[in-house]
Design an enzyme around this catalytic site. Sequence first.
Site, short mmCIF file in Angstrom:
data_model
loop_
_atom_site.label_atom_id
_atom_site.label_comp_id
_atom_site.label_asym_id
_atom_site.label_seq_id
_atom_site.Cartn_x
_atom_site.Cartn_y
_atom_site.Cartn_z
N GLY A 13 12.57 2.88 4.29
CA GLY A 13 12.10 2.12 4.97
C GLY A 13 13.19 1.27 6.01
O GLY A 13 14.30 1.25 5.36
N ARG A 38 10.22 10.30 -0.67
CA ARG A 38 11.44 11.08 -0.36
C ARG A 38 12.75 10.00 -0.62
O ARG A 38 12.34 8.84 -0.73
CB ARG A 38 11.43 11.24 1.30
N TYR A 127 -5.33 -7.53 5.65
CA TYR A 127 -3.95 -7.57 5.53
C TYR A 127 -3.46 -8.37 4.49
O TYR A 127 -2.64 -8.28 3.62
CB TYR A 127 -3.18 -7.30 6.50
N LYS A 131 -1.80 -8.27 0.71
CA LYS A 131 -0.35 -8.90 0.18
C LYS A 131 -0.48 -9.65 -0.94
O LYS A 131 0.17 -9.94 -1.96
CB LYS A 131 0.19 -9.38 1.52
#
Length: 238
Positions: A13, A38, A127, A131
């Site tokens: 990222g 990945r 959101y 978090k």
Amino acid sequence: MSGQSALILGATGATGKHLLKELIASSHFTKIGEYGRRVTPHSQIPATNKLEQKVVDFETIDRTAFQDDRWDVIFITNAGSAAAFEKIDREYVLNAARAAKSDDPSHEQRVVYASSAGADSSSHFLYFKSKGLTEEGLASLGYELIAFRPGFLTQADRGGTRRPITETILNPLVSMLGSVWSVAQIPVAQLAKSMCTAGELGSPGIPANLKTLISKNGAVYTVVDNNPAVKLASSSTQ
């Protein structure tokens, strides 16, 4: 303590790619694991013999993915899209943290987590609530938790990936507020440097004026907000 091991989740990222390079450059960490859906191509990272990479399926992750390793510090920089942030940023994160937790009660482990400004498990906004719940969930697993709550992330090279929900929410505000909003911005490279430094120092080693102790719903952990993160990066131990 020097000679520690570090596991990074989310190294591909925008922040994670900088953090991986910081960890490789750090003399504090002698073993680094990059685990993810990945992993970073070797052509994009400095040559090193202390990095091991493993592709893992976060849908089915269990302790077998981590069974051969004892990770001292776990860095989590995962950032989900608006469509999937809750699954990626909470479910996957907590499942991976459980899998990485040592069975040895004498093994002290630390998590350094890239959360968000406004994180609050009591928030009415999904959101920010998610978090906050993730922060509390990580702390409840028995880790020493350092949660970073950055504002708007700047200078981010996302390599064609979708924008995380933080940018979807904050971009209009940044445009309206202009220079006033600069106090709530942080370049991703600075955030990465600050996270690496926090991972080396641990909660007790972070200057008192750069951290806040949170105690909520039975979870106790350290929070580093946006401007303290900027300052911590400038006082890097590197």
